[in-house]
Design an enzyme around this catalytic site. Structure first.
Site, short mmCIF file in Angstrom:
data_model
loop_
_atom_site.label_atom_id
_atom_site.label_comp_id
_atom_site.label_asym_id
_atom_site.label_seq_id
_atom_site.Cartn_x
_atom_site.Cartn_y
_atom_site.Cartn_z
N HIS A 187 21.14 48.38 46.73
CA HIS A 187 21.73 48.87 47.97
C HIS A 187 20.86 48.49 49.16
O HIS A 187 21.35 48.12 50.22
CB HIS A 187 21.83 50.40 47.93
CG HIS A 187 23.19 50.86 47.55
ND1 HIS A 187 24.24 50.82 48.43
CD2 HIS A 187 23.68 51.34 46.40
CE1 HIS A 187 25.31 51.28 47.83
NE2 HIS A 187 25.01 51.60 46.59
N GLU A 413 34.43 29.49 38.91
CA GLU A 413 33.25 30.33 38.62
C GLU A 413 32.89 30.26 37.14
O GLU A 413 31.91 30.85 36.70
CB GLU A 413 33.41 31.79 39.04
CG GLU A 413 34.76 32.23 39.48
CD GLU A 413 34.80 33.67 39.98
OE1 GLU A 413 33.85 34.13 40.60
OE2 GLU A 413 35.84 34.31 39.74
N ASP A 437 29.07 33.88 40.13
CA ASP A 437 29.45 33.88 38.72
C ASP A 437 29.21 32.53 38.07
O ASP A 437 28.79 32.46 36.91
CB ASP A 437 30.92 34.29 38.57
CG ASP A 437 31.07 35.80 38.57
OD1 ASP A 437 30.30 36.47 37.86
OD2 ASP A 437 31.95 36.32 39.29
N CYS A 486 32.31 30.17 48.25
CA CYS A 486 32.35 31.53 48.80
C CYS A 486 31.34 32.45 48.13
O CYS A 486 31.33 33.65 48.35
CB CYS A 486 33.76 32.11 48.67
SG CYS A 486 34.31 32.28 46.98
C1 PEP Z 1 31.25 34.63 43.06
O1 PEP Z 1 31.29 34.91 41.86
O2 PEP Z 1 30.48 33.78 43.55
C2 PEP Z 1 32.13 35.33 44.00
C3 PEP Z 1 32.24 34.91 45.25
O3 PEP Z 1 32.80 36.43 43.57
P1 PEP Z 1 32.10 37.84 43.25
O4 PEP Z 1 30.70 37.77 43.78
O5 PEP Z 1 32.93 38.86 43.94
O6 PEP Z 1 32.18 37.91 41.78
MG MG Z 2 32.91 36.04 41.07
#
Ligand code: PEP
Ligand code: MG
Length: 561
Positions: A187, A413, A437, A486
């Site tokens: 956090h 991912e 991921d 992302c």
């Molecule tokens: C990722 O896995 O990089 C992603 C953007 O999704 P999350 O972090 O929500 O799993």
């Molecule tokens: Mg992800």
């Protein structure tokens, strides 16, 4: 000079005096009995009164907080009235245990239960322990644990920060955050980034420093130094004078020679989207729709969903909003969609795969998205998380078409998706690399585990190659499709340059990082970014890849990033 190395989680160079968080509330002795002159009814009543006082206090703090802080405080306040927590304690009181000991034990068992559920629920385990300490403080009549108050701004040092503490941080009063425990996913780290405060976590023994000690904190390098020297003073001054540069993104992501790389925001709902639009995000590159429904036991209706999605679309009229369908499972369980007893949830029925076991939910979500899109002016793209094969991509694209969604895509991912990107991209309109991921699956390293942090970095050559392969898939004959990033990798300014050099077309990140990424990106030409991508790919390991690229980007040092 005494140094405390840790893990830098939010950039910034600052000098200030420290204030330690008060030590935590001590545990009431085991077997602590009800006082001779106290009945079980009286003890239960005083416990309830204490819980109500804690609830009310947290609620009133929530009323003056905003954003993430408000939501965390409201959730923690609710925990103070949690029936399981209070019933558990009342039962112990009825058996002759003191109110303090009873709430202590009941808090421990609720927290353990949440911890065992894993993922998002496990993170809530800390909230219960925080609430328990506050109730005991109330019963003892001592001040609640929390952020110290001081007239002048200070560097806050703690073992780790509880959500309710980080939530009420006044960024005007706190210059930086430093913890001896915690990790990059704690956090402390998340709140520090969203407030734009420099932060270092996992700096062992820093919680032993005396109040008032002057220290230098470098949130990019991950270091704390006592008795700052002249060079550090100059670095802190330079950071302060650059701060305005890093606070404002002008709204156009570009390299020095005008190669456009739209810089988009990652959001979890309407409020985030409004904040991201104010920070000039060029659109939304990742709307984590499951964040709207994490507390839900039942599937939200199509109407509820459409309203939640529209609140994000409305913040970006005429702009691109990439929405990802519910990524339930593993670190983000949704009670109505995921099985909490799976032995290995990260490899389990998560993301798109929930459509195998709970058909209908995805279809209804796509209907809700299509409805919200019709009522808004955003350019809506929709992608599925955890796609592993071209068949899955084709199936998802078919579902989107049936729902009336024009631009279906996939998240890359899972390494198999990167390796078969060409076939996958023939089925859909775009791909977005979820490097968080992708890294955990490529390296077989749980992204939540602090001790695996060195494996779990997108600077790993294996991860960079998978990014490159995905882009190559989009370069195949007649297959030109946008490939964005992302994951957190996009928010690392040096890595953002490498990703651009690898051919990624957009970068999406927490809105606070937009200005820093833009500032660094515009110092290199596309050809230079390509050279840096080659350099990173040629490195034998993640540490060298990062060091070699950073050495070629002097702007990072200048800006303190
Ligand atoms: C990722 O896995 O990089 C992603 C953007 O999704 P999350 O972090 O929500 O799993
Ligand atoms: Mg992800």
């Amino acid at each position: 000079m005494q140094n405390f190395p840790g893990v830098g989680v939010s950039p910034g160079r600052i000098i200030g005096t420290i204030r330690q968080m008060p030590k935590p509330i001590s545990e009431p002795p085991a077997g602590d009995p009800l006082g001779a002159d106290t009945t079980a009814e009286e003890a239960t009543a005083s416990l309830k009164a204490a819980a109500t006082a804690v609830h009310d206090e947290l609620r009133s703090r929530a009323a003056t907080a905003s954003g993430d802080g408000k939501a965390v405080l409201e959730a923690t306040a609710l925990m103070a009235k949690d029936t399981m927590l209070l019933k558990g304690a009342s039962k112990l009181i009825a058996r002759g245990t003191s109110a303090q000991r009873a709430i202590w034990e009941s808090g421990a068992s609720v927290s353990e239960m949440l911890h065992n559920l894993g993922g998002y629920m496990a993170e809530r385990a800390t909230d219960v322990l925080d609430v328990r300490a506050r109730i005991v403080a109330e019963l003892r009549g001592v001040p609640a644990p929390g952020i110290p108050t001081a007239a002048a701004p200070f560097i806050l040092v703690a073992e780790d920060l509880a959500p309710a503490d980080t939530a009420t941080l006044d960024p005007e009063k706190v210059l930086a955050l430093v913890t001896s425990g915690g990790g990059p996913q704690s956090h402390t780290a998340i709140i520090a980034r969203s407030l734009g405060l420099p932060a270092v976590v996992a700096a062992a023994k820093v919680d032993e420093l005396a109040d008032g000690t002057e220290v230098y904190v470098d949130g990019a390098a991950g270091t704390i130094s006592v008795e700052p020297d002249a060079e550090q003073r100059a670095a802190a001054e330079a950071w302060a004078s650059n701060a305005s540069l890093l606070a404002v993104f002008d709204g156009t992501g570009t390299t020095a020679d005008g190669h456009l790389v739209p810089l988009l925001a990652n959001v979890g709902g309407g409020k985030d989207a409004v904040a991201a639009a104010k920070l000039n995000a060029q659109g939304v590159g990742l709307f984590r729709t499951e964040f709207c429904f994490l507390e839900r036991d039942t599937e939200p209706t199509v109407d509820e969903q459409a309203a939640a999605y529209k609140s994000v679309f409305d913040a970006f009229p005429g702009k691109k909003v990439v929405l990802r369908t519910l990524d339930a499972g593993a670190d983000k369980p949704l009670p109505f969609l995921t099985d909490a007893t799976e032995p290995n949830p990260a490899l389990g029925v998560r993301g798109y795969r929930t459509d195998f076991t709970t058909p209908g939910v995805l279809e209804r979500q796509l209907q809700a998205i299509a409805r919200a899109e019709q009522e808004s002016e955003a350019d809506v793209w929709v992608m599925a998380p955890m796609i592993s094969t071209a068949e899955e991509a084709a199936h998802f694209a078919g579902m989107c078409t049936a729902a009336g969604i024009k631009t279906p895509g996939v998240m890359v991912e899972v390494p198999s998706a990167a390796l078969t990107a060409e076939a996958i991209l023939r089925e859909v309109g775009f791909a977005s690399l979820g490097t968080n991921d992708l890294t955990q699956y490529a390296m077989a390293a749980d992204r939540q585990l602090g001790p695996l942090a060195n494996l779990n970095t997108p600077w790993q050559p294996a991860v960079l190659r998978l990014v490159g392969l995905t882009v190559e898939g989009s370069a195949a004959e007649g297959n030109a499709k946008p490939v964005g990033v992302c994951g957190e990798a996009a928010a690392d300014p040096a890595l953002a340059v490498v990703l651009t050099g690898l051919g990624v077309t957009t970068l999406s990140m927490t809105a606070r990082s937009l200005a820093a990424v833009a500032a660094v990106l515009k110092t290199v030409t596309l050809a230079e970014a390509q050279e840096l991508a080659k350099l990173a790919l040629s490195a034998p390991n993640a540490t060298d890849a990062r060091a070699w690229v950073r050495a070629k980007l002097p702007i990072l040092e200048e800006l303190g990033l």
